[in-house]
Design an enzyme around this catalytic site. Structure first.
Site, PDB file in Angstrom:
ATOM      1  N   THR A 283      70.545 -15.386  46.451  1.00  0.00           N
ATOM      2  CA  THR A 283      69.506 -15.399  46.986  1.00  0.00           C
ATOM      3  C   THR A 283      68.754 -16.467  47.656  1.00  0.00           C
ATOM      4  OG1 THR A 283      66.690 -14.849  46.350  1.00  0.00           O
ATOM      5  CG2 THR A 283      68.419 -15.896  44.691  1.00  0.00           C
TER       6      THR A 283
ATOM      7  N   ASP B 186      67.272 -12.679  40.224  1.00  0.00           N
ATOM      8  CA  ASP B 186      66.953 -12.399  38.469  1.00  0.00           C
ATOM      9  C   ASP B 186      66.959 -10.585  38.422  1.00  0.00           C
ATOM     10  OD1 ASP B 186      64.204 -12.315  40.304  1.00  0.00           O
ATOM     11  OD2 ASP B 186      63.482 -12.425  38.452  1.00  0.00           O
TER      12      ASP B 186
ATOM     13  N   ARG C  95      59.482 -14.292  49.045  1.00  0.00           N
ATOM     14  CA  ARG C  95      58.638 -13.309  48.198  1.00  0.00           C
ATOM     15  C   ARG C  95      57.320 -14.197  48.200  1.00  0.00           C
ATOM     16  NH1 ARG C  95      60.641  -8.555  46.344  1.00  0.00           N
ATOM     17  NH2 ARG C  95      63.278  -9.520  47.088  1.00  0.00           N
TER      18      ARG C  95
ATOM     19  N   ARG D  45      69.080  -1.411  45.675  1.00  0.00           N
ATOM     20  CA  ARG D  45      68.053  -2.075  44.255  1.00  0.00           C
ATOM     21  C   ARG D  45      68.264  -0.712  43.888  1.00  0.00           C
ATOM     22  NH1 ARG D  45      64.378  -5.022  48.585  1.00  0.00           N
ATOM     23  NH2 ARG D  45      65.634  -7.497  47.717  1.00  0.00           N
TER      24      ARG D  45
ATOM     25  N   GLY E 291      68.307  -7.718  47.573  1.00  0.00           N
ATOM     26  CA  GLY E 291      69.018  -8.290  49.098  1.00  0.00           C
ATOM     27  C   GLY E 291      70.168  -9.152  48.949  1.00  0.00           C
TER      28      GLY E 291
ATOM     29  N   ASP F 241      65.947 -17.102  48.618  1.00  0.00           N
ATOM     30  CA  ASP F 241      64.760 -17.092  47.402  1.00  0.00           C
ATOM     31  C   ASP F 241      64.793 -18.860  47.176  1.00  0.00           C
ATOM     32  OD1 ASP F 241      63.393 -15.476  48.921  1.00  0.00           O
ATOM     33  OD2 ASP F 241      62.887 -14.145  47.497  1.00  0.00           O
TER      34      ASP F 241
ATOM     35  N   ASP G 178      65.075 -19.199  44.216  1.00  0.00           N
ATOM     36  CA  ASP G 178      63.987 -18.878  42.830  1.00  0.00           C
ATOM     37  C   ASP G 178      64.406 -18.725  41.841  1.00  0.00           C
ATOM     38  OD1 ASP G 178      64.487 -16.710  44.072  1.00  0.00           O
ATOM     39  OD2 ASP G 178      62.831 -16.299  43.219  1.00  0.00           O
TER      40      ASP G 178
HETATM   41  O1  F6P Z   1      64.142 -11.800  47.948  1.00  0.00           O
HETATM   42  C1  F6P Z   1      64.942 -11.861  49.221  1.00  0.00           C
HETATM   43  C2  F6P Z   1      63.668 -11.769  50.047  1.00  0.00           C
HETATM   44  O2  F6P Z   1      64.109 -11.437  51.754  1.00  0.00           O
HETATM   45  C3  F6P Z   1      62.248 -11.824  50.832  1.00  0.00           C
HETATM   46  O3  F6P Z   1      62.768 -13.191  50.561  1.00  0.00           O
HETATM   47  C4  F6P Z   1      61.942 -11.063  50.831  1.00  0.00           C
HETATM   48  O4  F6P Z   1      60.288 -10.750  50.215  1.00  0.00           O
HETATM   49  C5  F6P Z   1      62.034  -9.516  50.542  1.00  0.00           C
HETATM   50  O5  F6P Z   1      63.402  -9.823  50.087  1.00  0.00           O
HETATM   51  C6  F6P Z   1      61.860  -9.157  51.468  1.00  0.00           C
HETATM   52  O6  F6P Z   1      62.893  -7.751  50.953  1.00  0.00           O
HETATM   53  P1  F6P Z   1      63.405  -6.881  51.830  1.00  0.00           P
HETATM   54  O7  F6P Z   1      64.734  -6.728  52.397  1.00  0.00           O
HETATM   55  O8  F6P Z   1      63.698  -5.367  51.468  1.00  0.00           O
HETATM   56  O9  F6P Z   1      62.270  -5.925  52.805  1.00  0.00           O
END
Ligand code: F6P
Length: 323
Positions: free
Chosen positions: A126, A103, A172, A72, A11, A128, A130
């Protein structure tokens, strides 16, 4: 090292561009050729790789997203995909890699640098937050500030109507965005995956407020919370207090975009600069983080999802300050 590649993966997060800029310009300063790998590991497999100049990264420090784009990649998870990626890097003479991501991206980097003779340095990017081995990740500060700005606006209308609002933030399976933005907006309750929530206690206090027709209350929910997201929490409250005027708001991807804050630009610039120095010093498989405002290096296999950083004591603060 003489030629290095840089990519953004997973992301996107605000500040990734500042990190790319720092890697490119630090590399060039040291006489190293820097290649931008587009769309994360996908571009490595598909040979979507371009030489960067100093001007390639002009005017990007203030921009959200990532000029290198991100993805990804499924193919990179296979040995064949990684072999293709290696062949492409080798053909260009690339002998070092900087991976900006979370990660999952570090996992890929580790497997790759264990299989092939290309050292990898990780930079935590990120929203997050985390990741173990760093106090902050690039994008978190911007994301929480975006969330705070949005929640402040929600509070205006919430207050005008004496309504109950359940606001969902990203993260997440981590609750850092919820914890930080919740405290900063004076949320009455915060629901995060890292701690058990006494939902009966919340219902009791909401029922009291509803009786007094003063149900102005803000609940910030992490998307990976114990009861699900804001929709689920909203439904749960509505089923227990049918007269409650409940509204749900899911902030979503606005938290991922926008111009990075000063803090994110600063850590991104420092991390990018040090990532290149790491490669020059012959380091491999480490993540460049910031701990106590100093650069900190963590083996990539330890730069994993971090739960222990979550300070549950802060939830006590929420309770006391909202009472
Ligand atoms: O890891 C970053 C994040 O924005 C999370 O907070 C969220 O759960 C996820 O990515 C959303 O992913 P996507 O953009 O693939 O919907």
């Amino acid at each position: 090292v003489t030629k290095i590649g840089v990519l953004t993966s997973g992301g996107d997060s605000p500040g990734m561009n500042a990190a790319v800029r720092a890697v490119v310009r630090t590399g060039i300063y040291h006489g190293i050729d820097v290649y931008g790998i587009n769309r994360g590991y996908s571009g490595m497999v598909e040979n979507d790789i371009v030489k960067m100049e100093s001007r390639s990264v002009a005017n990007i420090i203030q921009r959200g997203g990532t000029i290198l784009k991100t993805s990804r990649s499924k193919e990179f998870m296979t040995p064949e995909g990684r072999q293709k990626a290696y062949n492409n890097l080798k053909a260009l003479g690339i002998d070092g890699l900087v991976v900006i991501g979370g990660d999952g991206s570090f996992n890929g980097a580790q497997v790759f640098s264990n299989e092939f003779d290309i050292p990898c340095i990780g930079i935590p990017g990120t929203i997050d937050k985390d990741i173990a081995g760093t106090d902050f990740t690039i994008g978190f500060d911007t994301a929480v500030n975006t969330a705070v700005e949005a929640i402040d606006k929600i509070r205006d209308t919430m207050d005008a109507h004496d309504r109950l609002f359940v606001v969902e933030v990203m993260g997440r399976d981590a609750g850092y965005i919820a914890l930080h933005s919740g405290i900063a907006t004076g949320a009455e309750n915060i629901i995060v995956p890292e701690a058990k929530t006494d939902i009966e206690e919340i219902i009791k206090s909401l029922t009291e407020k509803e009786k007094r027709k003063k149900l102005v209350n803000l609940i910030v929910v992490a998307e990976g919370g114990e009861f699900g997201g804001a929709d689920e929490v909203g439904k749960l409250i509505k089923s227990r207090i049918p007269t409650a005027d409940v509204r749900v708001c899911i902030l979503g991807h606005i938290q991922r975009g926008g111009s990075p804050t000063c803090f994110d630009r600063l850590i991104a610039s420092r991390m990018g600069f040090h990532a290149v120095e790491c490669l020059m010093l012959g380091k491999n498989n480490v993540m460049v983080g910031v701990v106590n405002n100093r650069m900190h290096y963590t083996p990539l296999n330890a730069a994993v999802k971090a739960k222990e950083k979550f300070n549950k004591d802060w939830l006590k603060i929420v309770k006391i300050l909202a009472s």
